[in-house]
Scaffold this motif. Structure first.
Motif, PDB file in Angstrom:
ATOM      1  N   ASN A 254       0.830  -1.208   0.000  1.00 53.83           N
ATOM      2  CA  ASN A 254       0.000   0.000   0.000  1.00 53.83           C
ATOM      3  C   ASN A 254       0.862   1.254   0.000  1.00 53.83           C
ATOM      4  O   ASN A 254       0.630   2.203  -0.757  1.00 53.83           O
ATOM      5  CB  ASN A 254      -0.914   0.024   1.227  1.00 53.83           C
ATOM      6  CG  ASN A 254      -2.013  -1.024   1.178  1.00 53.83           C
ATOM      7  OD1 ASN A 254      -2.295  -1.579   0.122  1.00 53.83           O
ATOM      8  ND2 ASN A 254      -2.624  -1.296   2.316  1.00 53.83           N
ATOM      9  N   LYS A 261       1.893   6.414  -7.114  1.00 49.47           N
ATOM     10  CA  LYS A 261       0.852   7.327  -7.582  1.00 49.47           C
ATOM     11  C   LYS A 261       1.307   8.779  -7.431  1.00 49.47           C
ATOM     12  O   LYS A 261       1.091   9.609  -8.314  1.00 49.47           O
ATOM     13  CB  LYS A 261      -0.442   7.097  -6.798  1.00 49.47           C
ATOM     14  CG  LYS A 261      -1.584   8.006  -7.274  1.00 49.47           C
ATOM     15  CD  LYS A 261      -2.872   7.764  -6.516  1.00 49.47           C
ATOM     16  CE  LYS A 261      -3.959   8.691  -7.054  1.00 49.47           C
ATOM     17  NZ  LYS A 261      -5.243   8.509  -6.313  1.00 49.47           N
ATOM     18  N   ASP A 301       1.759   1.602 -11.133  1.00 56.36           N
ATOM     19  CA  ASP A 301       0.799   0.982 -10.214  1.00 56.36           C
ATOM     20  C   ASP A 301       1.329  -0.183  -9.389  1.00 56.36           C
ATOM     21  O   ASP A 301       0.597  -0.778  -8.606  1.00 56.36           O
ATOM     22  CB  ASP A 301      -0.426   0.506 -10.998  1.00 56.36           C
ATOM     23  CG  ASP A 301      -0.066  -0.410 -12.168  1.00 56.36           C
ATOM     24  OD1 ASP A 301       1.062  -0.944 -12.180  1.00 56.36           O
ATOM     25  OD2 ASP A 301      -0.912  -0.573 -13.069  1.00 56.36           O
ATOM     26  N   ILE A 340      -2.723  -5.350  -6.692  1.00 56.57           N
ATOM     27  CA  ILE A 340      -4.067  -5.134  -7.227  1.00 56.57           C
ATOM     28  C   ILE A 340      -4.958  -4.488  -6.158  1.00 56.57           C
ATOM     29  O   ILE A 340      -5.700  -3.531  -6.443  1.00 56.57           O
ATOM     30  CB  ILE A 340      -4.689  -6.478  -7.698  1.00 56.57           C
ATOM     31  CG1 ILE A 340      -3.994  -6.940  -8.981  1.00 56.57           C
ATOM     32  CG2 ILE A 340      -6.188  -6.334  -7.932  1.00 56.57           C
ATOM     33  CD1 ILE A 340      -4.410  -8.327  -9.432  1.00 56.57           C
ATOM     34  N   LYS A 341      -4.872  -4.979  -4.926  1.00 55.72           N
ATOM     35  CA  LYS A 341      -5.654  -4.386  -3.832  1.00 55.72           C
ATOM     36  C   LYS A 341      -5.249  -2.952  -3.559  1.00 55.72           C
ATOM     37  O   LYS A 341      -6.086  -2.078  -3.345  1.00 55.72           O
ATOM     38  CB  LYS A 341      -5.488  -5.228  -2.556  1.00 55.72           C
ATOM     39  CG  LYS A 341      -6.158  -6.595  -2.628  1.00 55.72           C
ATOM     40  CD  LYS A 341      -5.985  -7.331  -1.308  1.00 55.72           C
ATOM     41  CE  LYS A 341      -6.677  -8.705  -1.354  1.00 55.72           C
ATOM     42  NZ  LYS A 341      -6.498  -9.447  -0.078  1.00 55.72           N
ATOM     43  N   LYS A 343      -3.807  -0.899  -5.677  1.00 53.74           N
ATOM     44  CA  LYS A 343      -4.190  -0.081  -6.829  1.00 53.74           C
ATOM     45  C   LYS A 343      -5.645   0.336  -6.716  1.00 53.74           C
ATOM     46  O   LYS A 343      -5.992   1.500  -7.003  1.00 53.74           O
ATOM     47  CB  LYS A 343      -3.961  -0.864  -8.118  1.00 53.74           C
ATOM     48  CG  LYS A 343      -4.322  -0.094  -9.384  1.00 53.74           C
ATOM     49  CD  LYS A 343      -4.019  -0.900 -10.630  1.00 53.74           C
ATOM     50  CE  LYS A 343      -4.405  -0.096 -11.876  1.00 53.74           C
ATOM     51  NZ  LYS A 343      -4.100  -0.852 -13.119  1.00 53.74           N
ATOM     52  N   GLU A 344      -6.502  -0.568  -6.307  1.00 46.95           N
ATOM     53  CA  GLU A 344      -7.924  -0.247  -6.135  1.00 46.95           C
ATOM     54  C   GLU A 344      -8.121   0.774  -5.023  1.00 46.95           C
ATOM     55  O   GLU A 344      -8.954   1.682  -5.145  1.00 46.95           O
ATOM     56  CB  GLU A 344      -8.695  -1.535  -5.813  1.00 46.95           C
ATOM     57  CG  GLU A 344      -8.751  -2.516  -6.972  1.00 46.95           C
ATOM     58  CD  GLU A 344      -9.379  -3.843  -6.577  1.00 46.95           C
ATOM     59  OE1 GLU A 344      -9.612  -4.059  -5.349  1.00 46.95           O
ATOM     60  OE2 GLU A 344      -9.626  -4.671  -7.477  1.00 46.95           O
ATOM     61  N   ARG A 345      -7.340   0.637  -3.969  1.00 43.27           N
ATOM     62  CA  ARG A 345      -7.479   1.557  -2.834  1.00 43.27           C
ATOM     63  C   ARG A 345      -7.071   2.982  -3.186  1.00 43.27           C
ATOM     64  O   ARG A 345      -7.739   3.947  -2.791  1.00 43.27           O
ATOM     65  CB  ARG A 345      -6.641   1.048  -1.665  1.00 43.27           C
ATOM     66  CG  ARG A 345      -6.586   2.000  -0.481  1.00 43.27           C
ATOM     67  CD  ARG A 345      -5.793   1.418   0.665  1.00 43.27           C
ATOM     68  NE  ARG A 345      -5.505   2.413   1.670  1.00 43.27           N
ATOM     69  CZ  ARG A 345      -4.767   2.192   2.748  1.00 43.27           C
ATOM     70  NH1 ARG A 345      -4.284   0.989   2.974  1.00 43.27           N
ATOM     71  NH2 ARG A 345      -4.533   3.155   3.609  1.00 43.27           N
ATOM     72  N   ASN A 347      -6.637   4.165  -6.374  1.00 42.85           N
ATOM     73  CA  ASN A 347      -7.002   4.527  -7.746  1.00 42.85           C
ATOM     74  C   ASN A 347      -5.771   4.812  -8.579  1.00 42.85           C
ATOM     75  O   ASN A 347      -5.717   5.794  -9.343  1.00 42.85           O
ATOM     76  CB  ASN A 347      -7.926   5.753  -7.754  1.00 42.85           C
ATOM     77  CG  ASN A 347      -9.259   5.470  -7.069  1.00 42.85           C
ATOM     78  OD1 ASN A 347      -9.864   4.431  -7.309  1.00 42.85           O
ATOM     79  ND2 ASN A 347      -9.686   6.395  -6.222  1.00 42.85           N
TER      80      ASN A 347
END
Length: 348
Positions: A254, A261, A301, A340-341, A343-345, A347
């Motif tokens: 994370n 990002k 990402d 992947i998790k 990236k979703e968190r 954006n």
């Protein structure tokens, strides 16, 4: 004896994770971390190769995930890996391809978040030492500076040599680190050529001291050298650690994806504000120029491209007889589950 040492180290790490899971406080909207204090070993922390790690540290992204991270800096990635193998660190910030070579030795390590989607390593010859350079064959018998033995900077050299019909030992390798030591060795004539990363490369280019002969600072250059997408800097750790401490690994991921990002939109003033002054090699303008050259190489990402491991294995197999594509279980050398998790968190 090495296997016993490795298993004993892994057992200690797993035990620590289990113990920490009892004591660690629950974080907001996050699973309880199995281990909150993490030691990361890195080879060349000031290099752009590891910039996302530095950003995550400087902006407090690790702390925001409930982690207390201690980062130890080494001259090269192979030395950082040795720290984890020896038990003094939990995670490596280094080149993905190490997970493949480790597998050939019977050791299971797994990459879980990507920092660089291109190696951002270039090889250049000294204009002063080799004024008549024409082809790769001219490197035979020369002294080539690398970050450390068995590092990714050495492997790029070995790949280029193999394609020119030369053997890995047709040149002499000299470990010079990735910062001031590399500059000094190059300028004082201790080496004839250099395989390294920025910002050192850009400084030598701007001064007209180096002639670049191989460049993987762009996706195009990487494809030309490796024949495809080549995953580079990442965070990787013993597979047992990843399995036993998934919440901790997710927290690390994370923080790194948050950093990636931030880097996607960071401007010059942002970089100058966040990056430690010592990393600039006394020239902020040069540092920013170097950043622009490698920006494309930074992962957006944290995801490892599915075709990347195969590219890395093919490259290693060209000069390392222990790497056989038919025997490699590349699926075990990386995972995108955590990225992947993340990236979703964020954006990303």
């Amino acid at each position: 004896m090495n296997d016993i040492h490795f298993n004993r180290r892994t057992l200690l790490a797993v035990t620590a994770c289990a113990a920490a899971s009892v004591a660690a406080p629950a974080l907001w909207a996050q699973p309880r971390l199995e281990k909150t204090k993490i030691a990361i070993a890195v080879g060349g922390k000031a290099a752009f190769y590891n910039l996302p790690l530095t950003i995550a540290e400087q902006l407090g992204y690790f702390k925001a995930e409930g982690l207390e991270v201690d980062i130890s800096d080494f001259a090269g990635g192979s030395q950082a890996l040795a720290a984890v193998e020896g038990g003094s660190a939990d995670v490596v910030s280094g080149a993905y391809e190490h997970t493949i070579t480790l597998q050939t030795r019977g050791q299971s390590f797994q990459a879980f978040v990507l920092q660089g989607r291109a190696p951002a390593i270039a090889i250049g010859i000294s204009v002063k030492a080799m004024p008549h350079y024409k082809t790769i064959a001219d490197l035979k018998g020369k002294r080539i500076g690398i970050s450390a033995l068995d590092s990714s900077t050495q492997r790029v050299v070995q790949l280029i040599l193999s394609r020119a019909g030369l053997k890995a030992d047709d040149v002499n390798y000299v470990g010079v680190g990735t910062a001031a030591g590399a500059l000094t060795a190059f300028r004082t004539g201790q080496i004839d050529a250099l395989s390294t990363v920025d910002p050192v490369l850009t400084m030598l280019e701007q001064k007209g001291e180096i002639r670049i002969i191989t460049d993987t600072r762009t996706l195009k250059g990487t494809a030309e050298v490796f024949g495809g997408v080549m995953p580079a800097g990442c965070l990787y750790a013993p597979l047992d650690f990843v399995k036993k401490c998934p919440n901790t690994v997710q927290a690390l991921t994370n923080a790194m994806v948050h950093s990636l990002k931030w880097l996607q939109t960071a401007g010059p003033s942002d970089i100058i504000r966040v990056v430690p002054e010592a990393y600039f090699l006394r020239d902020r303008a040069l540092y920013l120029a170097a950043f622009n050259k490698v920006r494309e190489a930074i992962s957006p990402d944290g995801l490892i491209p599915v075709e990347g491991p195969q590219t890395a294995a093919r490259a290693l197999a060209r000069f390392d007889p222990t790497v056989k594509l038919s025997n490699s279980d590349l699926a075990k050398t990386y995972t995108n589950v955590f990225a992947i998790k993340a990236k979703e968190r964020f954006n990303a």
